[in-house]
Design an enzyme around this catalytic site. Structure first.
Site, short mmCIF file in Angstrom:
data_model
loop_
_atom_site.label_atom_id
_atom_site.label_comp_id
_atom_site.label_asym_id
_atom_site.label_seq_id
_atom_site.Cartn_x
_atom_site.Cartn_y
_atom_site.Cartn_z
N CYS A 201 71.04 11.12 43.93
CA CYS A 201 71.17 12.51 43.84
C CYS A 201 70.62 13.01 42.62
CB CYS A 201 71.56 13.54 44.71
SG CYS A 201 73.71 13.53 44.19
N VAL A 202 70.95 14.21 42.37
CA VAL A 202 70.34 14.72 40.88
C VAL A 202 71.40 13.96 40.42
CG1 VAL A 202 70.72 16.91 39.36
CG2 VAL A 202 69.47 17.66 42.29
#
Length: 469
Positions: A26-27
């Site tokens: 993810c981020v």
């Protein structure tokens, strides 16, 4: 930093190539579906320079790397492990097989509400700006900024319209996300959600007055009286209706020939779900939601200190288990039904408390890597993202996590007995004051000071006493 070497070290620390079922990111984090999490060497993993922490939640093993760098590490990791790139959905599906029914229910709610969170948080921040412009007593005694500077009034009104859209049409957002999660067409979910707040229906916020006046409009379906009301700000009705819609659509897609699907599947699924929503689903879930909301409000009204102590103290534990996402639905229900939530302000202070405990570690530790991680994690927590502080620092040393819980619990008691509420959901950290009703800023800022000072001081003193021994 040698990115390739870092990736290889991570692969080895999580149990080798054979232990990785799938991986994505993810981020800020690498997300693994591991065959056996017991094979992970956490000490070896967290000694890797790029790794800021690791934890397991909802059947996924996650390694905190940091924004930007995580992309590079992931690309090298895929090659080093000899696996194909996976999507978040692939990881979720692989991890879901290991979950028990309660964990699956929590995960389902998280999967529904997380995708709409950016819209809700953005709306909350904009509503905060509107609160500053329209709240009396902030800039002028007894008057708001727009009362004195009337040229700004229309600007504030326009900001309010933009901000309120996400909440006014909340069922549309939930319908899109929920139907998609349940396997149906998300566009039909949007239509279903907007149908439940159609302008021709009685607004849910006016239902109480209309009921008292005996003026609730009805449909007469062959002698059956159906209340013609909308479900603005409601969560349960659209959640259950979305589930029904998706299951009907999936069933019809299996039975109807391809040549007739366009003419039969969507119209029948939406029509049947619509009738069920207004006749059965809506009235029942509306009553349940109001009962639960009134019960929760009653508990916090009568036992404010106890409620603040428990929720303020335990929120960080909910984050660790992943169950905190379920309370997003409760916050939205409170905002829709009561005009504000007393739970969300405690979330903001809990994040700040975890950041303060992590910040104290920066002044205590002599390890340069830990000092750097503690500082960046604290800043992240102050801005609403606590995972780096929680999993990279506080849980790693344990006592900062406990000190943060103590500070958060005390802050929770203080703001709860002072009836602090948020008009919306915003950024869960220092900027969180923008979502608080302006007349409650003073007690919220005092609560914020408690959440900053107590965890920092307790963590620092405990570390000194521990070293003295």
């Amino acid at each position: 930093m040698d990115i390739r070497q870092t990736a290889e070290q991570i692969v080895e620390a999580v149990g080798g190539k054979e232990n990785i079922g799938a991986a994505t990111h993810c981020v800020t984090r690498l997300r693994f579906a591991l065959n056996d999490e017991n094979q992970v060497n956490k000490e070896k993993l967290e000694n890797i320079d790029a790794v800021k922490g690791s934890f397991s939640t909802n059947g996924q093993f996650q390694v905190v790397i940091g924004q930007g760098l995580v992309d590079k590490v992931y690309n090298e990791l895929v090659e080093a492990a000899g696996i194909g790139k996976a999507t978040k959905e692939d990881i979720k599906n692989a991890a879901e097989q290991k979950l028990n029914p309660i964990q699956r229910a929590v995960k389902t709610l998280a999967d529904i509400f997380i995708p709409i969170l950016p819209a809700i948080v953005t709306a909350g921040l904009l509503m905060g700006i509107n609160n500053i412009l329209t709240g009396p007593g902030i800039f002028y005694e007894g008057k708001s900024f727009v009362d004195v500077n009337t040229a700004w009034k229309d600007l504030a009104d326009m900001i309010n319209v933009i901000a309120n859209t996400a909440f006014a049409f909340l069922p549309g957002l939930i319908g899109w996300s929920a139907v998609k999660k349940f396997g149906g067409n998300p566009l039909l979910g949007i239509v279903l959600g907007l149908m439940l707040v159609h302008p021709s229906l009685l607004n849910a916020w006016d239902y109480g007055k209309a009921l008292e006046a005996g003026k609730v409009p009805h449909w007469n379906l062959f002698g059956l009286q159906i209340e013609k009301i909308g479900y603005q700000g409601q969560v349960l009705p659209v959640l259950l209706a979305s589930y029904v819609l998706a299951k009907i659509e999936v069933f019809l897609n299996k039975k109807v020939p391809d040549a007739f699907k366009l003419l039969i599947v969507a119209p029948i699924a939406l029509l049947v779900t619509g009738f069920l929503s207004f006749i059965v689903i809506g009235p029942i879930t509306f009553g349940i939601a109001n009962f639960l909301t009134d019960g929760l409000v009653s508990i916090f009204d009568n036992f404010a200190a106890l409620g603040g102590l428990i929720y303020g103290g335990l929120y960080a534990l909910l984050v660790v288990t992943g169950m905190h996402h379920t309370f997003l639905a409760v916050d939205l229900q409170l905002i829709g039904s009561k005009g504000g939530t007393f739970l969300w302000p405690m979330l903001a202070l809990s994040n700040i408390a975890q950041g303060s405990a992590a910040l104290a570690i920066m002044f205590i530790s002599k390890d340069e890597k830990v000092k750097g991680l503690s500082f960046t994690s604290a800043v992240s927590a102050y801005l609403g993202i606590t995972e780096p502080a929680l999993f990279g620092v506080n849980l790693r040393f344990r006592y900062p996590f406990i000190c943060a819980i103590i500070g958060s619990a005390i802050a929770g008691v203080f703001i709860t007995i002072n009836k602090v509420k948020a008009s919306s959901i915003g950024v869960g950290g220092v900027p969180g004051f923008l979502s608080i009703f302006p007349d409650k800023w003073a007690p919220f800022f005092i609560g914020m000071a408690i959440a900053i000072v107590i965890p920092f001081v307790l963590t620092y003193l405990f570390a000194k006493v521990k070293k003295a021994k």
